[in-house]
Write a protein that holds these residues in place. Structure first.
Motif, PDB file in Angstrom:
ATOM      1  N   TYR A  17       0.857  -1.199   0.000  1.00 48.75           N
ATOM      2  CA  TYR A  17       0.000   0.000   0.000  1.00 48.75           C
ATOM      3  C   TYR A  17       0.885   1.238   0.000  1.00 48.75           C
ATOM      4  N   GLU A  18       0.399   2.287  -0.661  1.00 48.02           N
ATOM      5  CA  GLU A  18       1.126   3.553  -0.672  1.00 48.02           C
ATOM      6  C   GLU A  18       0.168   4.705  -0.416  1.00 48.02           C
ATOM      7  N   MET A  19       0.596   5.640   0.437  1.00 48.40           N
ATOM      8  CA  MET A  19      -0.186   6.835   0.723  1.00 48.40           C
ATOM      9  C   MET A  19       0.465   8.016   0.019  1.00 48.40           C
ATOM     10  N   LEU A  20      -0.359   8.879  -0.574  1.00 47.38           N
ATOM     11  CA  LEU A  20       0.127  10.051  -1.281  1.00 47.38           C
ATOM     12  C   LEU A  20      -0.306  11.309  -0.550  1.00 47.38           C
ATOM     13  N   TYR A  21       0.605  12.283  -0.465  1.00 43.87           N
ATOM     14  CA  TYR A  21       0.304  13.547   0.204  1.00 43.87           C
ATOM     15  C   TYR A  21       0.260  14.712  -0.774  1.00 43.87           C
ATOM     16  N   VAL A  22       0.265  14.381  -2.043  1.00 47.29           N
ATOM     17  CA  VAL A  22       0.010  15.328  -3.128  1.00 47.29           C
ATOM     18  C   VAL A  22      -0.933  14.631  -4.097  1.00 47.29           C
ATOM     19  N   PRO A  23      -1.638  15.358  -4.968  1.00 46.79           N
ATOM     20  CA  PRO A  23      -2.478  14.701  -5.966  1.00 46.79           C
ATOM     21  C   PRO A  23      -1.669  13.713  -6.805  1.00 46.79           C
ATOM     22  N   GLU A  24      -2.275  12.577  -7.130  1.00 40.43           N
ATOM     23  CA  GLU A  24      -1.552  11.510  -7.813  1.00 40.43           C
ATOM     24  C   GLU A  24      -0.878  11.981  -9.098  1.00 40.43           C
TER      25      GLU A  24
END
Length: 352
Positions: A130-137
């Motif tokens: 799993y990966e979390m993004l803190y900017v729009p993909e």
């Protein structure tokens, strides 16, 4: 996964392993609690600027991140004779700062992303779950994903005993809290804003019972000089917190370590520190600090030292061993070592 074993150092000597902010080598150090010496025991070939290293619970697997490019994670095995064998290297989206594991999954974060990897049977880092993004993909390919991004992005990833994951994010001025499922995926539960604008939460430490999360901020240390804090750690008995701060780009601003007392519920008894230790140097970009997990059996004084901790410096390449004596509320330097070849320790891990 490897079974949990107890590594014994055979007396007064305890070992810690560090990487370097400026050197690709891993360094095995030996600290003698009787002789009060810190020496370089051996070096281990590395694969990047390994600013952060840690172990699994059995302390027979080593994990490291790197500030060098490309963004990668690394794993080694280590046996009772301190023989290290590289297991694997894994590419990730962005350079990670801190790294943790729960025996089944590995957790890392840096800048615009954080991620969860499965751990293989041999303890190596397996597939990303799993990966979390803190900017729009759509912005991920274009944003900074180097070591510079950890200064204003996601910084660490800790998971407590209740399977709650915490990612401090400096620019968001918040702690992201996740529920970690059995399959390794993460569900965002809350975004917890820091109490003061511009705090920049950096490093977190979950309490043993999972009820509290201790957090230190990086961006609000101002005054005559600019300081940046680094680490928050708990004493072995859970009665104290230790924090570290480095002088930032100023040779006159020495680093500091502070000790705070906790009550029975784990809250600060007072917002003011019990005492401070002034480091001999600024500590550069480091001020890494980790409390040793072991009790010093060579110390027979009931009012003597109860906790050892290391303190790292990148300005001159020193590693310090500090001692905490609660009976006198003092933090003192016990031993020190300057690294060879202009190497600069950032973080380390106690092996025994």
């Amino acid at each position: 996964m490897p079974s949990i074993q107890t590594r014994t150092s055979g007396g007064s000597v305890h070992h810690l392993l560090s990487g370097s902010y400026t050197n690709r080598t891993l360094f095995l150090l030996a600290f003698d609690t009787v002789a009060k010496t810190l020496t370089l025991n051996n070096t281990v070939p590395g694969f990047g600027l390994h600013q952060y290293v840690t172990t699994n619970a059995a302390r027979d697997r080593i994990y490291a991140t790197a500030m060098s490019e490309p963004p990668q994670l690394f794993s080694w095995s280590v046996d009772e004779n301190y023989k290290f064998e590289h297991l694997n290297t894994v590419n990730v989206t962005s350079s990670s700062c801190y790294f943790s594991d729960d025996g089944q999954y590995a957790f890392s974060a840096g800048g615009p992303t954080a991620r969860i990897h499965k751990l293989d049977e041999d303890g190596s880092i397996a597939d990303q779950v799993y990966e979390m993004l803190y900017v729009p993909e759509q912005e991920v390919p274009n944003v900074d994903k180097t070591r510079n991004s950890v200064l204003y992005g996601a910084h660490g990833f800790d998971v407590n005993v209740n399977k709650k994951g915490f990612v401090p994010h400096l620019a968001w001025n918040s702690i992201f809290m996740y529920d970690i499922a059995d399959n390794g995926t993460a569900k965002l539960e809350s975004i917890n804003l820091s109490p003061t604008e511009g705090d920049g939460p950096r490093n977190s430490f979950p309490s043993k019972d999972g009820k509290l999360l201790y957090v230190i901020t990086e961006h609000n240390m101002r005054g005559k000089f600019t300081y940046r804090s680094n680490t928050v750690q708990q004493s072995r008995d859970g009665q104290y917190l230790f924090t570290s701060t480095r002088g930032w780009n100023n040779t006159e601003a020495n680093g500091w370590v502070a000790a705070f007392q906790l009550d029975k519920k784990g809250y600060l008894k007072k917002e003011q520190a019990l005492t401070y230790y002034k480091a001999p140097l600024t500590l550069g970009s480091a001020a890494g600090l980790r409390v040793a997990f072991w009790e010093d059996e060579t110390n027979s004084n009931p009012k003597g030292l109860t906790n050892y901790m290391y303190l790292s410096d990148t300005s001159k390449g020193y590693m310090y061993i500090l001692g905490w004596t609660p009976s006198s509320n003092t933090i003192s330097e016990v031993a020190s070592l300057q690294y060879p070849d202009n190497a600069s320790p950032y973080e380390a891990v106690w092996l025994d």
